[in-house]
Design a protein around this motif. Structure first.
Motif, PDB file in Angstrom:
ATOM      1  N   HIS A 184       6.379  79.443  29.657  1.00 58.11           N
ATOM      2  CA  HIS A 184       7.271  80.259  30.478  1.00 58.11           C
ATOM      3  C   HIS A 184       8.291  79.367  31.179  1.00 58.11           C
ATOM      4  O   HIS A 184       8.058  78.167  31.380  1.00 58.11           O
ATOM      5  N   GLY A 185       9.405  79.976  31.594  1.00 55.79           N
ATOM      6  CA  GLY A 185      10.497  79.211  32.175  1.00 55.79           C
ATOM      7  C   GLY A 185      10.103  78.381  33.383  1.00 55.79           C
ATOM      8  O   GLY A 185      10.422  77.189  33.465  1.00 55.79           O
ATOM      9  N   GLY A 186       9.421  78.991  34.332  1.00 57.02           N
ATOM     10  CA  GLY A 186       9.022  78.264  35.537  1.00 57.02           C
ATOM     11  C   GLY A 186       8.067  77.129  35.226  1.00 57.02           C
ATOM     12  O   GLY A 186       8.164  76.045  35.809  1.00 57.02           O
ATOM     13  N   PHE A 187       7.145  77.374  34.311  1.00 55.99           N
ATOM     14  CA  PHE A 187       6.181  76.340  33.932  1.00 55.99           C
ATOM     15  C   PHE A 187       6.886  75.157  33.284  1.00 55.99           C
ATOM     16  O   PHE A 187       6.625  73.996  33.621  1.00 55.99           O
ATOM     17  N   ILE A 188       7.790  75.444  32.339  1.00 53.61           N
ATOM     18  CA  ILE A 188       8.467  74.364  31.614  1.00 53.61           C
ATOM     19  C   ILE A 188       9.326  73.526  32.559  1.00 53.61           C
ATOM     20  O   ILE A 188       9.287  72.294  32.529  1.00 53.61           O
ATOM     21  N   ILE A 189      10.097  74.185  33.418  1.00 48.65           N
ATOM     22  CA  ILE A 189      10.928  73.460  34.378  1.00 48.65           C
ATOM     23  C   ILE A 189      10.064  72.601  35.296  1.00 48.65           C
ATOM     24  O   ILE A 189      10.359  71.420  35.536  1.00 48.65           O
ATOM     25  N   THR A 190       8.990  73.174  35.819  1.00 50.69           N
ATOM     26  CA  THR A 190       8.101  72.448  36.729  1.00 50.69           C
ATOM     27  C   THR A 190       7.452  71.259  36.038  1.00 50.69           C
ATOM     28  O   THR A 190       7.372  70.159  36.609  1.00 50.69           O
ATOM     29  N   LEU A 191       6.995  71.442  34.813  1.00 51.98           N
ATOM     30  CA  LEU A 191       6.363  70.358  34.078  1.00 51.98           C
ATOM     31  C   LEU A 191       7.338  69.202  33.839  1.00 51.98           C
ATOM     32  O   LEU A 191       7.016  68.040  34.115  1.00 51.98           O
ATOM     33  N   VAL A 192       8.527  69.528  33.342  1.00 50.89           N
ATOM     34  CA  VAL A 192       9.506  68.476  33.037  1.00 50.89           C
ATOM     35  C   VAL A 192       9.908  67.729  34.312  1.00 50.89           C
ATOM     36  O   VAL A 192       9.954  66.490  34.343  1.00 50.89           O
ATOM     37  N   LYS A 193      10.182  68.455  35.379  1.00 51.83           N
ATOM     38  CA  LYS A 193      10.553  67.811  36.643  1.00 51.83           C
ATOM     39  C   LYS A 193       9.439  66.902  37.145  1.00 51.83           C
ATOM     40  O   LYS A 193       9.692  65.774  37.605  1.00 51.83           O
ATOM     41  N   ALA A 194       8.200  67.382  37.068  1.00 50.89           N
ATOM     42  CA  ALA A 194       7.074  66.604  37.585  1.00 50.89           C
ATOM     43  C   ALA A 194       6.841  65.344  36.761  1.00 50.89           C
ATOM     44  O   ALA A 194       6.561  64.267  37.310  1.00 50.89           O
ATOM     45  N   LEU A 195       6.948  65.446  35.443  1.00 55.99           N
ATOM     46  CA  LEU A 195       6.764  64.272  34.590  1.00 55.99           C
ATOM     47  C   LEU A 195       7.834  63.227  34.860  1.00 55.99           C
ATOM     48  O   LEU A 195       7.555  62.023  34.920  1.00 55.99           O
ATOM     49  N   LEU A 196       9.080  63.669  35.041  1.00 55.25           N
ATOM     50  CA  LEU A 196      10.165  62.743  35.344  1.00 55.25           C
ATOM     51  C   LEU A 196       9.977  62.107  36.726  1.00 55.25           C
ATOM     52  O   LEU A 196      10.138  60.893  36.892  1.00 55.25           O
ATOM     53  N   ALA A 197       9.637  62.921  37.721  1.00 56.59           N
ATOM     54  CA  ALA A 197       9.509  62.433  39.092  1.00 56.59           C
ATOM     55  C   ALA A 197       8.385  61.418  39.240  1.00 56.59           C
ATOM     56  O   ALA A 197       8.470  60.498  40.065  1.00 56.59           O
ATOM     57  N   ARG A 198       7.330  61.574  38.440  1.00 53.28           N
ATOM     58  CA  ARG A 198       6.165  60.692  38.546  1.00 53.28           C
ATOM     59  C   ARG A 198       6.224  59.519  37.571  1.00 53.28           C
ATOM     60  O   ARG A 198       5.265  58.755  37.450  1.00 53.28           O
ATOM     61  N   GLY A 199       7.329  59.398  36.875  1.00 49.19           N
ATOM     62  CA  GLY A 199       7.477  58.274  35.960  1.00 49.19           C
ATOM     63  C   GLY A 199       6.648  58.372  34.698  1.00 49.19           C
ATOM     64  O   GLY A 199       6.480  57.389  33.977  1.00 49.19           O
ATOM     65  N   LYS A 200       6.131  59.580  34.428  1.00 50.27           N
ATOM     66  CA  LYS A 200       5.344  59.767  33.205  1.00 50.27           C
ATOM     67  C   LYS A 200       6.234  60.051  32.002  1.00 50.27           C
ATOM     68  O   LYS A 200       5.749  60.060  30.869  1.00 50.27           O
ATOM     69  N   MET A 201       7.522  60.290  32.256  1.00 50.17           N
ATOM     70  CA  MET A 201       8.453  60.594  31.180  1.00 50.17           C
ATOM     71  C   MET A 201       9.822  60.048  31.540  1.00 50.17           C
ATOM     72  O   MET A 201      10.248  60.123  32.697  1.00 50.17           O
ATOM     73  N   SER A 202      10.520  59.522  30.547  1.00 45.15           N
ATOM     74  CA  SER A 202      11.880  59.033  30.750  1.00 45.15           C
ATOM     75  C   SER A 202      12.871  60.063  30.216  1.00 45.15           C
ATOM     76  O   SER A 202      12.546  60.869  29.346  1.00 45.15           O
TER      77      SER A 202
END
Length: 218
Positions: free
Chosen positions: A147-165
């Motif tokens: 879902h839209g909210g889930f995808i946005i939240t996941l991507v933001k969180a991975l980027l913010a925590r350095g788990k994704m570039s």
């Protein structure tokens, strides 16, 4: 390396009527089915090894349409991929949402807080990385329909925590349209790279995607 294709579900009537859905179990409308068929055609040649879906009908149906081209791969429905629970706001129109004090989800006891929702998204991701690690045999391709909210939240969180570039230019608008595809690569060490965010080029202008998702629109 494992490539993850994260797809938002197709359009629903609640999307079109600007009704907050959250974890309400709504169905795809005709446009949503058409969108799902188009993303299915775009992903037809991807040799998927694993497929996940939210257990809510709109996501599960989208996943089923996509995976009809890959009948040997079962779809694992997971409650962890559900949209945020918006509590008392679910079923309300966007106008009602804007006019209520319950818009502050963190103070609404009936809703999922930002912290709890983010932790749920990251917990799902950690489980996915573990699954991919336990079954890896060369390059793999994984579908996840959410879902839209889930995808946005996941991507933001991975980027913010350095788990994704990934660069801000790839996702600066933070839009997640119906049947958009977000592509993420996971390396052998578990680190991730955002390859593409919110791609709707496969819809080819045939369906006018709704620009506003009231579940995430303030």
């Amino acid at each position: 390396m494992v490539r993850i294709y994260v797809v938002r579900h197709g359009e629903t009537e609640a999307n079109r009527q600007e009704i907050v859905q959250g974890q309400l179990d709504t169905e795809l409308n005709d446009a949503g089915i058409g969108q799902a068929e188009m993303v299915a055609a775009a992903l037809k040649e991807i040799p998927f090894d694993l497929a996940y879906s939210s257990d809510l009908s709109r996501a599960a149906k989208t996943a089923a349409i996509i995976m009809a081209h890959h009948p040997d791969v079962p779809i694992r429905q997971q409650a962890g991929l559900r949209e945020r629970n918006f509590g008392a706001l679910q079923g309300k129109t966007y106008t009602q949402k804007r006019s209520t004090s319950a818009v502050n989800f963190n103070s609404d006891p009936t809703a999922e807080s930002t912290d709890v929702f983010t932790k749920r998204a990251l917990h799902w991701w950690d489980g996915l990385v573990a699954d991919c690690g336990s079954t890896r045999s060369g390059a793999q391709n994984v579908l996840a329909v959410s879902h839209g909210g889930f995808i946005i939240t996941l991507v933001k969180a991975l980027l913010a925590r350095g788990k994704m570039s990934g660069s801000d230019g790839e996702h600066g608008l933070w839009k997640c349209w119906n049947c958009s595809v977000t592509t993420i690569d996971i390396e052998m060490d578990g680190t991730a790279r955002l390859v593409r965010y919110g791609d709707i080029s496969h819809l080819d202008g045939k369906f006018k995607v709704l620009d506003r998702n009231v579940d995430v629109q303030p």
